[in-house]
Design an enzyme around this catalytic site. Structure first.
Site, PDB file in Angstrom:
ATOM      1  N   HIS A  82      40.576  45.349  23.568  1.00 35.64           N
ATOM      2  CA  HIS A  82      40.565  45.426  25.031  1.00 35.64           C
ATOM      3  C   HIS A  82      40.466  46.875  25.428  1.00 35.64           C
ATOM      4  O   HIS A  82      41.168  47.721  24.876  1.00 35.64           O
ATOM      5  CB  HIS A  82      41.841  44.818  25.629  1.00 35.64           C
ATOM      6  CG  HIS A  82      41.886  44.980  27.119  1.00 35.64           C
ATOM      7  ND1 HIS A  82      41.164  44.171  27.963  1.00 35.64           N
ATOM      8  CD2 HIS A  82      42.535  45.864  27.900  1.00 35.64           C
ATOM      9  CE1 HIS A  82      41.368  44.572  29.214  1.00 35.64           C
ATOM     10  NE2 HIS A  82      42.198  45.594  29.204  1.00 35.64           N
ATOM     11  N   ASP A 161      47.035  34.892  37.169  1.00 31.03           N
ATOM     12  CA  ASP A 161      46.584  36.284  37.151  1.00 31.03           C
ATOM     13  C   ASP A 161      45.352  36.450  38.024  1.00 31.03           C
ATOM     14  O   ASP A 161      45.230  37.433  38.756  1.00 31.03           O
ATOM     15  CB  ASP A 161      46.255  36.728  35.724  1.00 31.03           C
ATOM     16  CG  ASP A 161      45.633  38.125  35.718  1.00 31.03           C
ATOM     17  OD1 ASP A 161      46.353  39.061  36.084  1.00 31.03           O
ATOM     18  OD2 ASP A 161      44.450  38.257  35.390  1.00 31.03           O
ATOM     19  N   ARG A 168      46.257  41.843  44.556  1.00 28.79           N
ATOM     20  CA  ARG A 168      46.595  43.241  44.263  1.00 28.79           C
ATOM     21  C   ARG A 168      45.456  44.151  44.696  1.00 28.79           C
ATOM     22  O   ARG A 168      45.684  45.245  45.205  1.00 28.79           O
ATOM     23  CB  ARG A 168      46.863  43.419  42.765  1.00 28.79           C
ATOM     24  CG  ARG A 168      48.213  42.860  42.325  1.00 28.79           C
ATOM     25  CD  ARG A 168      48.293  42.744  40.817  1.00 28.79           C
ATOM     26  NE  ARG A 168      48.128  44.030  40.155  1.00 28.79           N
ATOM     27  CZ  ARG A 168      47.760  44.175  38.879  1.00 28.79           C
ATOM     28  NH1 ARG A 168      47.516  43.094  38.136  1.00 28.79           N
ATOM     29  NH2 ARG A 168      47.634  45.363  38.346  1.00 28.79           N
ATOM     30  N   SER A 183      48.953  41.279  33.254  1.00 26.05           N
ATOM     31  CA  SER A 183      47.582  40.837  33.482  1.00 26.05           C
ATOM     32  C   SER A 183      46.759  40.919  32.195  1.00 26.05           C
ATOM     33  O   SER A 183      46.097  39.953  31.791  1.00 26.05           O
ATOM     34  CB  SER A 183      46.961  41.709  34.586  1.00 26.05           C
ATOM     35  OG  SER A 183      45.642  41.328  34.846  1.00 26.05           O
ATOM     36  N   LYS A 187      45.853  37.455  29.479  1.00 20.96           N
ATOM     37  CA  LYS A 187      44.458  37.096  29.207  1.00 20.96           C
ATOM     38  C   LYS A 187      44.132  37.195  27.726  1.00 20.96           C
ATOM     39  O   LYS A 187      43.396  36.368  27.186  1.00 20.96           O
ATOM     40  CB  LYS A 187      43.516  37.992  30.030  1.00 20.96           C
ATOM     41  CG  LYS A 187      43.429  37.528  31.481  1.00 20.96           C
ATOM     42  CD  LYS A 187      42.422  38.321  32.279  1.00 20.96           C
ATOM     43  CE  LYS A 187      42.980  39.700  32.575  1.00 20.96           C
ATOM     44  NZ  LYS A 187      42.296  40.367  33.705  1.00 20.96           N
TER      45      LYS A 187
END
Lengths: 438, 438
Positions: A82, A161, A168, A183, A187
């Site tokens: 990520h 989320d 947000r 978040s 995921k």
């Protein structure tokens, strides 16, 4: 049971939410018993008061429980990467191909670009025919049969989320480390990744402007991973300047292929290698950095990495011939040169400025749902520390019209800060937090 | 022009809003261009970051500009009193009658009770026939012709505060001094009060728990008054225990009449006098506290204050005969004695606990729109410092059923904390901030 107002008040006063209260509040929001305005006020209270490790874990679990989760057998040792996002960050493309060629199995659910940073899905969709909209069953089958799938987030995965992130975004509560942690981790856990390497970018072009901030986020991410059974390593990289030589969707696909063909692109290579090294160590394909590095070199030099990329494109409906013929990728009709504004050495680059200049020519999105021009982008070969002469070409912009190209070229030119005395080149990989192997 | 997200972000980061930005944000909320969730997040950011005096002034002005304003000729020297709310606070009733009898002119737009504190309108509406729903023209005419009107807030006055207050109520952002200041001052300015005395209550039963907190609010209120041309004096009063002998709507009307008839009710007298003294000094009817005090004593002793109250009731459609015959007021069918739980001296009283016990029997509202039982309430003659014996009756509850009365009596009994050693009686008026007279 605490009322929504009592829940907000507890966080506002610096208190800690019991797990049940967090669950009630988030599920109440999804079910309509908690007002959107109450969730917004709570998010802002979190921004100021933070969350304990227990709360972050509980919130991540509540996020996960809000949708379906994908699970792979534990001996499969799935691994994903990520990135916290940056300009010209095409790392996922060559990284996935190399790691798969080295024996990794990668279930990757990715996002689209927003604002000044691009998204992996957008880059891949620049390939004619390439699809990212697969359902969970197809995703699992692709990972099982082909070791790799990169798809978009469905409505079924982590809906909490998805809804809270959208809120947000409009309430200025994106920049909260606990909320970012829940978040990302929710995921990356529901996609079935048992191991995770995080490319944590720092610097002016990134979300985390300083290393201490990035280290705190890394602590939260690894900590939630540990609590929820996901092994997490973190590679801290410098995002002071765009990565590689191209920025723009089709252009980054092209650059990824050039790199997999063996072309030398030092900064892209440095970051991609560092991340694949950690992936291979996490899944036990290598014991040391040196061992992993040799595997990577071999995967590229033998052509197996490029073959893996070709196969991956084909599996997801794309035209694998793009690997041999770049004219099959979208190409922009107009271009303009970027010229240096002074004599000297490139001291710093405003990547965010470049990112927004690229958004302007359709290479990125201003807001969700905006259409992209896949062919738009820029060649940015000049790096920090390079010597330039005033008026010299330091890159090129590609766009739909000459006006767009000229305007972006000017903006990008002004994003390069040129100093009169020599500046040292910098490393892109700053440090690594390696999760201990069993 | 700043986007809503940029506006929220500025306050979140501790910045200061230019006046135009505040106006755009509030008006955008009223017009639907700023989401309710964005207003909620901003309110929470204000809770944490506060506002400068300039910002509070600007917000108050934006509130005022959102609706219509009433203006009286400046030589009329109108004056009003605002209380931050407490249990058994019927002060507005005798205060208005006495001040009018001393020559004051009072345009009072008041609110209804919510939670543990009562509202002036509710108390007055316990009088058969009494109306508070007049429009602005009728209000101005009543103030001009009869020197006094007490009406409810219409939709036309300060709609911004009305909508934002409702949002603060559900997002735990009520307790913010800058927001409280803008809310109070905008309402008290649009009603046409040129002078204002604030009864700022402190203590466990009040909104401001400590004197320093109350002083900071007083500073903000007087400061905004000075900036917007309203002269403001502040009387700090102790709300550690309910005021007077009765709590409950019809019962407080009765007590007000008894007091205007000349009955001695020390704590009610202390607070009412202190406030009327400041009103009379602000409008130039007296130069010193002693002068004002003499005027007040004379107004009560001569019967002119009671006559003014009688006239006021008649003007607003109520039955003035309630002043002679309390049986015309709603009376509860059931009652229960409150008994002391120990021997000793009353050390403290949980007024908030008493307030909620009264809400339970219909003397107050749990939420907006709840129906009231005007007859419900309690006799609470025992004060801090009083000697009590275990089992002795210390009061009485009046309610619709014996079950309700018994339950409330028990709750109220447990709100009296009795100490084994002597406790000193305390003054209710703690200090006064008197606005200098020209």
């Amino acid at each position: 049971v605490a009322s929504p107002v009592e829940t907000i008040m507890r966080k506002r006063s610096g208190g800690q939410h019991p797990r049940e209260e967090l669950r009630d509040f988030v599920n109440g929001f999804l079910g309509g018993q908690v007002e959107t305005s109450q969730m917004a006020a709570w998010l802002m209270a979190i921004f100021f008061q933070g969350m304990t490790d227990e709360e972050i874990q509980a919130l991540t679990e509540v996020y996960i429980e809000s949708g379906t989760s994908i699970r792979f057998p534990s001996d499969m040792r799935t691994v994903d990467k990520h990135s916290t996002g940056g300009v010209g960050d095409k790392v996922s493309l060559p990284l996935a191909a190399i790691a798969v060629a080295c024996g990794a199995r990668i279930p990757m659910i990715s996002g689209r670009g927003l604002g000044h940073t691009g998204g992996t899905l957008d880059k891949l969709e620049a390939i004619p025919g390439f699809r990212t909209g697969f359902n969970e069953d197809e995703f699992v089958r692709m990972v099982n049969e082909h070791r790799l799938a990169i798809i978009s987030q469905s409505e079924k995965l982590v809906p909490a989320d998805k809804r809270i992130y959208a809120l947000r975004d409009i309430t200025a509560t994106v920049e909260s480390l606990p909320l970012i942690t829940a978040s990302i981790m929710s995921k990356k856990i529901v996609e079935g990744a048992q191991n995770l390497v995080i490319d944590l970018k720092t610097g002016s072009g990134a979300f985390m402007k300083t290393l201490p901030q990035a280290e705190e986020l890394a602590r939260l991410l690894t900590n939630v991973g540990r609590r929820l059974g996901q092994r997490v390593s973190v590679v801290f990289t410098d995002m002071e300047a765009p990565l590689g030589k191209y920025a723009g969707n089709a252009l980054e696909v092209r650059e990824s292929i050039e790199y997999l063909r063996g072309e030398s692109i030092p900064d892209l290579d440095e970051v991609t290698r560092a991340l694949v090294v950690e992936m291979l160590i996490l899944i036990g394909k290598a014991r040391t950095s040196e061992e992993a590095d040799d595997l990577i070199t071999e995967a590229i030099n033998s052509g197996r990495a490029l073959a893996a990329f070709r196969h991956f494109i084909e599996v997801q409906g794309g035209d694998p011939q793009v690997c041999d013929d770049f004219s099959l990728l979208p190409t922009a009709p107009a271009s303009a040169l970027i010229t240096a504004s002074a004599d000297g050495w490139v001291e710093s680059v405003d990547s965010q400025g470049i990112g927004y200049a690229l958004v302007n020519i359709g290479a990125g999105r201003r807001k969700e749902g905006d259409a992209l021009d896949y062919s738009a982008g820029a060649l940015l070969p000049v790096k920090i520390g390079d010597r330039v002469n005033c008026g010299q070409s330091i890159g090129e912009v590609y766009a739909a019209t000459i006006e767009l190209a000229l305007d972006a070229a000017q903006r990008i030119a002004s994003s390069y800060h040129i100093a009169p005395k020599q500046v040292r080149m910098r490393n892109r990989v700053l440090q690594v937090w390696r999760e201990s192997t069993e």
